[in-house]
Motif scaffolding. Structure first.
Motif, PDB file in Angstrom:
ATOM      1  N   UNK A  54     114.348 -86.000  29.051  1.00  0.00           N
ATOM      2  CA  UNK A  54     114.186 -85.891  30.494  1.00  0.00           C
ATOM      3  C   UNK A  54     114.516 -84.468  30.893  1.00  0.00           C
ATOM      4  N   UNK A  55     113.577 -83.823  31.549  1.00  0.00           N
ATOM      5  CA  UNK A  55     113.765 -82.461  32.034  1.00  0.00           C
ATOM      6  C   UNK A  55     114.050 -82.533  33.525  1.00  0.00           C
ATOM      7  N   UNK A  56     115.279 -82.180  33.903  1.00  0.00           N
ATOM      8  CA  UNK A  56     115.662 -82.286  35.320  1.00  0.00           C
ATOM      9  C   UNK A  56     114.884 -81.333  36.208  1.00  0.00           C
ATOM     10  N   UNK A  57     114.418 -80.233  35.658  1.00  0.00           N
ATOM     11  CA  UNK A  57     113.632 -79.277  36.421  1.00  0.00           C
ATOM     12  C   UNK A  57     112.194 -79.792  36.475  1.00  0.00           C
ATOM     13  N   UNK A  58     111.874 -80.563  37.500  1.00  0.00           N
ATOM     14  CA  UNK A  58     110.571 -81.192  37.641  1.00  0.00           C
ATOM     15  C   UNK A  58     110.624 -82.697  37.470  1.00  0.00           C
ATOM     16  N   UNK A  59     111.780 -83.216  37.034  1.00  0.00           N
ATOM     17  CA  UNK A  59     111.986 -84.668  36.865  1.00  0.00           C
ATOM     18  C   UNK A  59     110.930 -85.310  35.969  1.00  0.00           C
ATOM     19  N   UNK A  60     110.732 -84.749  34.769  1.00  0.00           N
ATOM     20  CA  UNK A  60     109.697 -85.243  33.860  1.00  0.00           C
ATOM     21  C   UNK A  60     110.322 -85.903  32.632  1.00  0.00           C
ATOM     22  N   UNK A  61     109.919 -87.151  32.376  1.00  0.00           N
ATOM     23  CA  UNK A  61     110.278 -87.860  31.151  1.00  0.00           C
ATOM     24  C   UNK A  61     109.133 -87.661  30.173  1.00  0.00           C
ATOM     25  N   UNK A  62     109.432 -87.076  29.007  1.00  0.00           N
ATOM     26  CA  UNK A  62     108.420 -86.816  27.984  1.00  0.00           C
ATOM     27  C   UNK A  62     108.756 -87.626  26.739  1.00  0.00           C
ATOM     28  N   UNK A  63     107.739 -88.286  26.185  1.00  0.00           N
ATOM     29  CA  UNK A  63     107.890 -89.101  24.979  1.00  0.00           C
ATOM     30  C   UNK A  63     106.894 -88.604  23.945  1.00  0.00           C
ATOM     31  N   UNK A  64     107.402 -88.313  22.740  1.00  0.00           N
ATOM     32  CA  UNK A  64     106.571 -87.759  21.673  1.00  0.00           C
ATOM     33  C   UNK A  64     106.559 -88.672  20.448  1.00  0.00           C
ATOM     34  N   UNK A  65     105.376 -88.864  19.889  1.00  0.00           N
ATOM     35  CA  UNK A  65     105.210 -89.554  18.613  1.00  0.00           C
ATOM     36  C   UNK A  65     105.129 -88.454  17.566  1.00  0.00           C
ATOM     37  N   UNK A  66     106.088 -88.407  16.647  1.00  0.00           N
ATOM     38  CA  UNK A  66     106.133 -87.281  15.710  1.00  0.00           C
ATOM     39  C   UNK A  66     105.935 -87.686  14.249  1.00  0.00           C
ATOM     40  N   UNK A 109     119.857 -93.956  22.214  1.00  0.00           N
ATOM     41  CA  UNK A 109     120.072 -93.488  23.590  1.00  0.00           C
ATOM     42  C   UNK A 109     120.793 -92.154  23.612  1.00  0.00           C
ATOM     43  N   UNK A 110     120.498 -91.368  24.636  1.00  0.00           N
ATOM     44  CA  UNK A 110     121.259 -90.146  24.886  1.00  0.00           C
ATOM     45  C   UNK A 110     122.555 -90.531  25.585  1.00  0.00           C
ATOM     46  N   UNK A 111     123.489 -89.622  25.621  1.00  0.00           N
ATOM     47  CA  UNK A 111     124.749 -89.919  26.295  1.00  0.00           C
ATOM     48  C   UNK A 111     124.596 -89.879  27.796  1.00  0.00           C
ATOM     49  N   UNK A 112     124.161 -88.759  28.332  1.00  0.00           N
ATOM     50  CA  UNK A 112     123.919 -88.675  29.778  1.00  0.00           C
ATOM     51  C   UNK A 112     123.254 -87.371  30.133  1.00  0.00           C
ATOM     52  N   UNK A 113     122.770 -87.340  31.337  1.00  0.00           N
ATOM     53  CA  UNK A 113     122.126 -86.159  31.875  1.00  0.00           C
ATOM     54  C   UNK A 113     122.140 -86.254  33.391  1.00  0.00           C
ATOM     55  N   UNK A 114     121.593 -85.246  34.042  1.00  0.00           N
ATOM     56  CA  UNK A 114     121.527 -85.233  35.498  1.00  0.00           C
ATOM     57  C   UNK A 114     120.145 -84.809  35.946  1.00  0.00           C
ATOM     58  N   UNK A 115     119.718 -85.417  37.047  1.00  0.00           N
ATOM     59  CA  UNK A 115     118.448 -85.041  37.656  1.00  0.00           C
ATOM     60  C   UNK A 115     118.644 -83.782  38.470  1.00  0.00           C
ATOM     61  N   UNK A 170     105.674 -88.137  32.270  1.00  0.00           N
ATOM     62  CA  UNK A 170     105.464 -88.680  33.599  1.00  0.00           C
ATOM     63  C   UNK A 170     106.577 -88.178  34.504  1.00  0.00           C
ATOM     64  N   UNK A 171     106.235 -87.906  35.745  1.00  0.00           N
ATOM     65  CA  UNK A 171     107.223 -87.457  36.730  1.00  0.00           C
ATOM     66  C   UNK A 171     107.916 -88.663  37.341  1.00  0.00           C
ATOM     67  N   UNK A 172     109.238 -88.597  37.364  1.00  0.00           N
ATOM     68  CA  UNK A 172     110.051 -89.664  37.958  1.00  0.00           C
ATOM     69  C   UNK A 172     110.955 -88.984  38.976  1.00  0.00           C
ATOM     70  N   UNK A 173     110.559 -88.996  40.224  1.00  0.00           N
ATOM     71  CA  UNK A 173     111.297 -88.275  41.264  1.00  0.00           C
ATOM     72  C   UNK A 173     112.651 -88.911  41.524  1.00  0.00           C
ATOM     73  N   UNK A 174     113.678 -88.093  41.392  1.00  0.00           N
ATOM     74  CA  UNK A 174     115.057 -88.552  41.585  1.00  0.00           C
ATOM     75  C   UNK A 174     115.795 -87.624  42.531  1.00  0.00           C
TER      76      UNK A 174
END
Length: 98
Positions: free
Chosen positions: A16-28, A92-98, A63-67
């Motif tokens: 999750x990138x707080x700058x723009x509120x974007x959740x990105x999921x990658x298949x690697x 899971x990640x520990x935590x983050x901030x929007x 996808x953008x998730x506005x918070x």
């Protein structure tokens, strides 16, 4: 970024990138699995948004998730197949901030 593994090898990732509120999921990893990522509210565990990536390996979807600025969140990433999330694979990640 948080990773999910398959056979001990990184198979997917979510961030999750707080700058723009974007959740990105990658298949690697080309393993036949899709990758699901969810963004959760830290205080309640409520799901705020999700991305299901069933593209080919090495592909990312976002996808953008506005918070509200400063909202405490965490990210969960799991393997999935045919639309069903394999919950036992999740990390899971520990935590983050929007």
């Amino acid at each position: 970024m948080v990773y999910v593994t398959n056979g001990g090898v990184r198979a997917g990732a979510a961030q999750f990138e707080h700058n723009g509120d974007v959740l990105t999921v990658c298949d690697i990893k080309a393993d036949g699995f899709a990758v699901w990522g969810g963004l959760y509210l830290k205080e309640t565990g409520n799901l705020l948004g999700e991305v299901y990536n069933n593209l080919t390996a090495s592909a990312c979807l976002g996808d953008t998730i506005n918070l509200t600025e400063g909202t405490n969140v965490y990210v969960k990433v799991c393997l999935a197949s045919k639309g069903d999330v394999a919950w036992a694979t999740c990390k899971s990640s520990t935590n983050g901030k929007a």
